[in-house]
Design a protein around this motif. Structure first.
Motif, PDB file in Angstrom:
ATOM      1  N   ILE A 165      13.696  -5.038  19.104  1.00 52.55           N
ATOM      2  CA  ILE A 165      14.063  -6.075  18.135  1.00 52.55           C
ATOM      3  C   ILE A 165      15.476  -5.790  17.670  1.00 52.55           C
ATOM      4  N   ARG A 168      10.834  -7.891  25.390  1.00 51.37           N
ATOM      5  CA  ARG A 168       9.996  -6.874  26.020  1.00 51.37           C
ATOM      6  C   ARG A 168      10.786  -6.254  27.173  1.00 51.37           C
ATOM      7  N   LEU A 195       9.078  -2.621  23.273  1.00 50.36           N
ATOM      8  CA  LEU A 195       9.566  -3.826  22.599  1.00 50.36           C
ATOM      9  C   LEU A 195      10.847  -3.483  21.854  1.00 50.36           C
ATOM     10  N   ASN A 197       4.941  -0.595  23.447  1.00 52.86           N
ATOM     11  CA  ASN A 197       4.538  -1.921  23.909  1.00 52.86           C
ATOM     12  C   ASN A 197       3.321  -2.411  23.133  1.00 52.86           C
ATOM     13  N   THR A 228       3.286  -8.170  17.674  1.00 47.58           N
ATOM     14  CA  THR A 228       4.730  -8.443  17.635  1.00 47.58           C
ATOM     15  C   THR A 228       5.053  -9.455  16.551  1.00 47.58           C
ATOM     16  N   VAL A 264      14.363 -10.669  20.239  1.00 51.60           N
ATOM     17  CA  VAL A 264      13.122  -9.925  20.455  1.00 51.60           C
ATOM     18  C   VAL A 264      12.883  -9.910  21.962  1.00 51.60           C
ATOM     19  N   ASN A 300       1.185  -9.918  21.653  1.00 54.46           N
ATOM     20  CA  ASN A 300       1.932 -10.954  20.933  1.00 54.46           C
ATOM     21  C   ASN A 300       1.561 -10.999  19.449  1.00 54.46           C
TER      22      ASN A 300
END
Length: 300
Positions: free
Chosen positions: A228, A284, A226, A259, A265, A282, A262
């Motif tokens: 950001i 993936r 992930l 990883n 995250t 944001v 949701n």
């Protein structure tokens, strides 16, 4: 699902050097099978052995369940584009295929439908001589040579070589259509990994003559993470916010995390926003087929 091509313990040795050593490889009816590997990995050699252009040192190749060395009848059901055909430059595309028809005896009525299929039957191309063809048109004519005898299996070695992005897209869509609408089995090698990623049902990755992976692209174990993006500055406050979140890399603009689902995250984003850090993106991310390919085929 029926296997139309099965390779078992196939070896090819040149001057005491093993160039192909495939324990097992299977291509299923109606699928697009992407055959990947760096230059010199053994892709073209394998294809030539399937077509009986080269004799294996040992091992077995079965087409439609029958060993190829016992009967060459199977070649009537395979169209191939391994090397560029020998064209007659002073003849049109139709006339070239007509000469080909007289040599191997397929139905003459297949010629125009095949030229239409590969985009060479337009009025302005009908009488054009092959010597006036662009590289892309020659690639399409080579594909026509492979398709004109109405095969059940299509072997393609780098079919988009030299094409511009529009040409690559057209050939890609044509290959998909041939497999999905006409039921052709397509065995295709390419160095354009993103193209294989778009069209293949399964892939085989070969390195130094050996298969290092065979299966669905999505089942290849790949790294996922992930990202950001925002305005971050490394201080005690940021470290406190990120404690226990699985962050793997911190910079002023990008935070990378293992990883996560949701809910996790959403929790991290909420913590960052409450702490006063503006968030711009944001996303993936995961390794591309090219990343995986390079990892599997890298030199020791």
């Amino acid at each position: 699902m029926n296997n139309v091509i099965e390779i078992k313990n196939l070896k090819k040795v040149y001057n005491n050097i093993t160039t192909v050593d495939l324990k097992s490889l299977t291509v299923r009816k109606g699928e697009i099978y992407g055959f990947l590997g760096p230059n010199g990995a053994g892709k073209s050699t394998t294809m030539k052995m399937i077509l009986s252009l080269l004799e294996p040192t040992s091992g077995e190749i079965d087409i439609f369940g029958n060993p190829v060395e016992k009967n060459t009848e199977y070649l009537n059901h395979i169209g191939s584009m391994i090397e560029e055909p020998s064209y007659y430059p002073n003849l049109s595309g139709y006339e070239n295929l007509l000469v080909f028809q007289k040599m191997i005896g397929f139905d003459k009525k297949n010629i125009w439908p095949t030229l239409e299929l590969v985009g060479l039957a337009e009025k302005n191309n009908r009488r054009k001589l092959v010597k006036a063809y662009s590289l892309g048109m020659k690639q399409r004519l080579a594909l026509a040579f492979a398709l004109v005898k109405d095969p059940k299996i299509l072997l393609l070695d780098e079919p988009t070589n030299g094409l511009d992005p529009a040409g690559i897209h057209e050939i890609r869509e044509l290959i998909i259509r041939l497999a999905k609408e006409k039921g052709l089995t397509v065995f295709i090698s390419s160095h354009i990994l993103s193209e294989i990623e778009h069209i293949a049902d399964r892939v085989g990755i070969i390195n130094r003559g050996r298969l290092v992976y065979e299966g669905k692209i999505e089942k290849i174990k790949s790294n996922a993470w992930l990202e950001i993006e925002g305005d971050f500055f490394s201080d005690t406050k940021l470290k406190e916010v990120l404690e226990g979140t699985g962050v793997t890399d911190i910079s002023d603009k990008i935070l990378k995390f293992k990883n996560m689902d949701n809910e996790e995250t959403s929790k991290i984003i909420r913590q960052l926003v409450i702490a006063g850090y503006p968030i711009y993106r944001v996303e993936r991310k995961k390794e591309s087929l090219e990343d995986i390919f390079l990892s599997m085929t890298k030199e020791d």
